[in-house]
Write an enzyme that holds these catalytic residues in place. Structure first.
Site, mmCIF file in Angstrom:
data_model
loop_
_atom_site.group_PDB
_atom_site.id
_atom_site.type_symbol
_atom_site.label_atom_id
_atom_site.label_comp_id
_atom_site.label_asym_id
_atom_site.label_seq_id
_atom_site.Cartn_x
_atom_site.Cartn_y
_atom_site.Cartn_z
ATOM 1 C CE LYS A 49 -3.340 2.607 2.765
ATOM 2 N NZ LYS A 49 -4.158 2.628 3.996
ATOM 3 C CB SER A 106 -6.676 5.288 2.496
ATOM 4 O OG SER A 106 -6.068 4.514 3.532
ATOM 5 C CB SER A 130 -8.021 2.387 5.414
ATOM 6 O OG SER A 130 -8.368 3.714 5.723
#
Length: 352
Positions: A49, A106, A130
């Site tokens: 990520k 996210s 997220s």
């Protein structure tokens, strides 16, 4: 062609459409695949990520075990509300099921990379949902580990490491790499569970709630869970979460947290599993969620620290994936994953 080579070929072909990556490490990944052949993961490709993901504890452990990072996935871009979307090299990240909708955030690109079969595993982090929200909206499995179980750079204590995989079974690879002790114990079925459609405060889309209820009904019929005659009602954690996030505690925020922790401690003292929708709403458009808080059902467990997972539960009539959230006692990550595998096996036919 090696697994890394196939992953890089797929990323090169599909990412201009999906925008899941901000960096792809073609030459480095191919070289690393050669060096990883004799290790336990034998060159398994995975994504991390964001640009800082390669430095995370989880990524380092996966690499030590022979995993090969192939690229960094998209996160919300500068000036972008964190609830909405990811920004990849080629543009905004799209949901593989509905390109007109966001994949969530996210950990946006990580979810899309897994959902589109570009990689089988991607790391994430979860401070309010997220990992679980994009997992739900992209129709994949997502796990938020117990807060503090793994090192995290988040000083507030809200964010914990997580993983996105095509299936709950695929997440075993992650836990085996990042935990020193990860001996799975099959759950005794049916698992006693509490179903809470709204946690006592959330405004849930009726169709999302209906998809989750049908999924839970299938789990009961399959003998995977046994619903207890009780529910879970919490105080809306929004004020408490925001107070912790900005480092500005208040008596009201502390009271919310105390009441909710007491309620959850009482629930898990009697029942090993809590079931809720992962999100109260379906994926929204790329212009943002408006006044909706997609985190309404996830951030309570960032405050409390419990491990939580999202398992694909089905689809709304307009083709949007819906996630079923599973929550367990603090530290019960391995047991939660075992329960998620049993849940997933009973729900396999809901995916088109």
């Amino acid at each position: 062609m090696s697994g890394v080579g196939r992953a890089l070929e797929l990323i090169g072909r599909e990412d201009p459409r999906l925008c899941a990556f901000i960096e792809v490490w073609f030459e480095r990944a191919l070289a690393d695949a050669e060096r990883a052949r004799g290790l336990p993961l034998a060159g398994m490709p995975f994504a991390v990520k964001g640009r800082t993901g390669i430095r995370s504890y989880a990524a380092r452990r996966l690499i030590e075990a022979g995993g090969v990072p192939v690229g960094a996935t998209s996160v919300p871009g500068p000036g972008t509300p964190w609830q909405t979307w990811g920004l990849g090299t080629h543009g905004r990240t799209v949901n593989p099921w509905r390109p007109d909708r966001t994949p969530g955030g996210s950990s946006a690109g990580s979810a899309v990379a897994v959902a589109a079969d570009l990689v089988g595993l991607a790391t994430g982090s979860d401070g309010a949902g997220s990992v679980r929200i994009p997992a739900a909206w992209c129709g994949v499995f997502g796990l938020k580990t117990t807060n503090g179980l793994l090192p995290s750079p988040d000083r507030t204590g809200l964010a914990s490491a997580g993983v996105l995989t095509r299936s709950a079974a695929g997440a075993r690879t992650y836990l085996a790499a990042v935990l020193d002790d990860c001996e799975p114990v099959p759950p005794v079925l049916p698992v006693p569970a509490v179903l809470s459609p709204d946690l006592g405060y959330a405004d849930v889309d009726p169709e999302v709630a209906a998809v989750v209820r049908r999924a839970v009904g299938r789990l009961v019929a399959a003998g995977v869970v046994r619903l207890m005659d009780r529910t879970c009602e919490l105080l809306d954690p929004r004020e408490a979460w925001q107070a912790v996030r900005v480092g500005s505690p208040s008596p009201r925020a502390e009271e919310i947290r105390r009441v909710n922790d007491t309620a959850l401690d009482a629930l898990f003292a009697r029942t090993p599993l809590l079931l809720t929708p992962t999100t109260p709403n379906r994926p929204h458009g790329h212009d943002g969620p408006g006044e909706l808080f997609s985190t309404a059902l996830t951030w309570a467990f960032n405050l409390s620290g419990h491990p939580a997972a999202s398992v694909p539960a089905g689809f709304t009539a307009d083709g949007c994936p819906v996630g079923l959230q599973l929550v367990a006692e603090r530290g019960a990550d391995v047991s939660l994953l075992a329960m998620a595998c049993a849940v997933e096996e009973a729900l396999t036919t809901v995916r088109p």
